[in-house]
Design a protein around this motif. Structure first.
Motif, PDB file in Angstrom:
ATOM      1  N   SER A 127       4.114  -2.707 -14.207  1.00 29.28           N
ATOM      2  CA  SER A 127       3.866  -3.600 -13.075  1.00 29.28           C
ATOM      3  C   SER A 127       4.520  -4.952 -13.286  1.00 29.28           C
ATOM      4  O   SER A 127       4.760  -5.371 -14.416  1.00 29.28           O
ATOM      5  CB  SER A 127       2.358  -3.807 -12.890  1.00 29.28           C
ATOM      6  OG  SER A 127       1.746  -2.633 -12.446  1.00 29.28           O
TER       7      SER A 127
ATOM      8  N   GLN B 228       0.588  -3.399  -5.934  1.00 34.64           N
ATOM      9  CA  GLN B 228      -0.273  -2.518  -6.711  1.00 34.64           C
ATOM     10  C   GLN B 228      -0.673  -3.098  -8.065  1.00 34.64           C
ATOM     11  O   GLN B 228      -1.489  -2.521  -8.767  1.00 34.64           O
ATOM     12  CB  GLN B 228       0.395  -1.186  -7.020  1.00 34.64           C
ATOM     13  CG  GLN B 228       1.005  -0.413  -5.934  1.00 34.64           C
ATOM     14  CD  GLN B 228       2.432  -0.761  -5.631  1.00 34.64           C
ATOM     15  OE1 GLN B 228       2.773  -1.919  -5.504  1.00 34.64           O
ATOM     16  NE2 GLN B 228       3.278   0.232  -5.478  1.00 34.64           N
TER      17      GLN B 228
ATOM     18  N   ASN C   5      -3.444  -1.578 -10.714  1.00 30.90           N
ATOM     19  CA  ASN C   5      -2.904  -0.921 -11.911  1.00 30.90           C
ATOM     20  C   ASN C   5      -3.446  -1.572 -13.172  1.00 30.90           C
ATOM     21  O   ASN C   5      -3.792  -0.887 -14.136  1.00 30.90           O
ATOM     22  CB  ASN C   5      -1.382  -0.972 -11.914  1.00 30.90           C
ATOM     23  CG  ASN C   5      -0.770  -0.105 -10.849  1.00 30.90           C
ATOM     24  OD1 ASN C   5      -1.391   0.816 -10.337  1.00 30.90           O
ATOM     25  ND2 ASN C   5       0.467  -0.400 -10.490  1.00 30.90           N
TER      26      ASN C   5
END
Length: 83
Positions: free
Chosen positions: A63, A69, A73
């Motif tokens: 990430s 997200q 995550n």
């Protein structure tokens, strides 16, 4: 608020936390022309990776800040370690 309730508040900061979380989906990122140019100067054999406009597209494995997200995550990674 802590003075009013006379409690103890604790916090923790995890530097670069989002950078440690794996991504479950396929996320493709286009490097800027400047970044693509720098990469191609360092790795000339990667020239076939650039498109006709000079951009390079990469798949993310972890990430990044700003990725929608990333918080989820990171929470998944954090909770799996804590549990």
């Amino acid at each position: 608020m802590n003075k009013i309730i006379k409690g103890n508040i604790y916090s923790a900061d995890v530097p670069s936390a989002f950078l440690f979380a794996d991504i479950q989906e396929d996320v493709v990122m286009r490097l800027t022309k400047e970044m693509s140019k720098i990469y191609l100067e360092q790795v000339p054999e990667a020239k076939q990776l650039a498109d006709e406009y000079g951009y390079i597209y990469v798949n993310l494995k972890k990430s990044l800040y700003g990725l929608k997200q990333a918080p989820l995550n990171w929470f998944d990674k954090f909770s799996s370690v804590i549990i």
